[in-house]
Design an enzyme around this catalytic site. Structure first.
Site, PDB file in Angstrom:
ATOM      1  N   LYS A  93       0.841  -1.221   0.000  1.00 61.22           N
ATOM      2  CA  LYS A  93       0.000   0.000   0.000  1.00 61.22           C
ATOM      3  C   LYS A  93       0.862   1.252   0.000  1.00 61.22           C
ATOM      4  O   LYS A  93       0.762   2.127   0.861  1.00 61.22           O
ATOM      5  CB  LYS A  93      -1.000   0.005   1.155  1.00 61.22           C
TER       6      LYS A  93
HETATM    7  O1  S5P Z   1      -9.650  -2.969   1.529  1.00 59.12           O
HETATM    8  C1  S5P Z   1      -8.873  -3.847   1.804  1.00 59.12           C
HETATM    9  C2  S5P Z   1      -7.668  -4.017   1.089  1.00 59.12           C
HETATM   10  C3  S5P Z   1      -6.831  -5.076   1.408  1.00 59.12           C
HETATM   11  S1  S5P Z   1      -5.480  -5.351   0.388  1.00 59.12           S
HETATM   12  N1  S5P Z   1      -9.151  -4.738   2.797  1.00 59.12           N
HETATM   13  C4  S5P Z   1      -8.308  -5.772   3.137  1.00 59.12           C
HETATM   14  O2  S5P Z   1      -8.655  -6.542   4.037  1.00 59.12           O
HETATM   15  N2  S5P Z   1      -7.108  -5.931   2.461  1.00 59.12           N
HETATM   16  C5  S5P Z   1      -6.155  -7.010   2.824  1.00 59.12           C
HETATM   17  O3  S5P Z   1      -6.789  -8.276   2.606  1.00 59.12           O
HETATM   18  C6  S5P Z   1      -5.685  -6.993   4.288  1.00 59.12           C
HETATM   19  O4  S5P Z   1      -4.461  -6.297   4.386  1.00 59.12           O
HETATM   20  C7  S5P Z   1      -5.540  -8.485   4.628  1.00 59.12           C
HETATM   21  O5  S5P Z   1      -4.223  -8.931   4.348  1.00 59.12           O
HETATM   22  C8  S5P Z   1      -6.492  -9.202   3.667  1.00 59.12           C
HETATM   23  C9  S5P Z   1      -7.811  -9.661   4.253  1.00 59.12           C
HETATM   24  O6  S5P Z   1      -7.615 -10.655   5.218  1.00 59.12           O
HETATM   25  P1  S5P Z   1      -8.860 -11.406   5.922  1.00 59.12           P
HETATM   26  O7  S5P Z   1      -8.199 -12.203   7.002  1.00 59.12           O
HETATM   27  O8  S5P Z   1      -9.785 -10.368   6.449  1.00 59.12           O
HETATM   28  O9  S5P Z   1      -9.500 -12.257   4.846  1.00 59.12           O
END
Ligand code: S5P
Length: 268
Positions: A93
């Site tokens: 990011k």
């Molecule tokens: O808007 C966003 C963008 C990203 S890249 N929301 C997110 O959650 N992410 C990333 O996606 C976040 O940094 C994490 O690594 C992943 C989601 O993880 P989860 O465990 O919630 O599925």
């Protein structure tokens, strides 16, 4: 199955080499899953590749959250990921001015030398994409930038007007691989797809087979709905890496996403 047939317009209207590489990997492995490999030890990360490597197309890393990171261990991890036919996506990011973003691609982590994809905010203006591309160019490599057009987290400040500007600038730039969209809200995602058209990919976090609210403001939508609304890759973290059987869960996400892509293509 040929990538051109499965991806339809998304393939024919997008000749960016890294985008084609992703679409081919997804076809070979029949999965649209990018694993958000949010483990904090190198052993934990390596274990994830062993458990889920065959069911995912890309690994998303946060290189700065690993406790026992060393250049040597990281090189071995990247070699293991490549051997498992995975794209490596550093979710850094970036958000600074172009020249500093270029330098941030080097430094101790040397992201330019191993990442195929990185994320960036466009808040500082479009030169950030040139800076990141120059970073890969400095080591003779190619990569793609995913711009954050939407976010999955509650209360984020990426308002529709901002999203529209990011898409307009990003669509016109060859260095942009695609956009991050919000997988937790299919209706917002469908709007984003309308704005983006078929020339760029959309990857979506905020996806889980258990829809609803996650930890600390994260929100989750259903993987199939996200793909039908226009997502080309579902980014799944805790839904896989915190599961009792990460391999079986990864396969469930792979099957749901692949089937949704096949259905989307046959409906179009
Ligand atoms: O808007 C966003 C963008 C990203 S890249 N929301 C997110 O959650 N992410 C990333 O996606 C976040 O940094 C994490 O690594 C992943 C989601 O993880 P989860 O465990 O919630 O599925």
């Amino acid at each position: 199955m040929q990538a051109a047939d499965v991806w339809g317009q998304r393939w024919s209207m997008n000749d960016l080499p890294m985008a084609r590489t992703y679409m081919e990997v997804a076809c070979r492995k029949q999965t649209l899953v990018c694993l958000a490999a949010d483990r904090s030890t190198m052993a934990g990360l390596n274990q994830l590749i062993d458990q889920v490597g065959t069911h995912v197309a890309a690994l998303k890393t946060h290189v700065d959250l690993i406790d026992d990171w060393t250049p040597y261990l990281w090189r071995k991890f990247c070699e293991k990921a490549k051997a498992a036919d995975l794209l490596i996506f550093e979710d850094r990011k970036f958000a600074d001015i172009g020249g500093i973003s270029r330098k941030q691609m080097s430094g101790i982590y040397d992201i330019r030398s191993w990442s195929d994809l990185v994320t960036a905010h466009l808040i500082s203006g479009p030169d950030i994409v040139d800076g990141l591309q120059a970073g890969w160019g400095d080591v003779g490599r190619q990569g793609g930038v995913l711009l954050l057009a939407q976010m999955s987290s509650r209360g984020n400040l990426l308002a529709p007007e901002y999203t529209a500007k990011v898409v307009a600038k990003g669509k016109a730039h060859d260095g942009v691989f695609g956009f991050i969209g919000n997988g937790s809200r299919p209706e917002e995602l469908a709007q984003l797809r309308n704005q983006v058209g078929d020339g760029k990919l959309i990857w979506t976090p905020g996806v889980n087979l258990a829809v609803g609210d996650g930890e600390m403001g994260q929100r989750y939508g259903d993987p199939r709905e996200a793909v039908l609304a226009g997502s080309d890759c579902i980014i799944v973290g805790s839904g896989i890496h915190k599961a009792d059987d990460p391999g079986a869960q990864a396969k469930a996400y792979a099957d749901a996403s692949w089937q949704a892509l096949c259905d989307r293509t046959s409906e179009s």
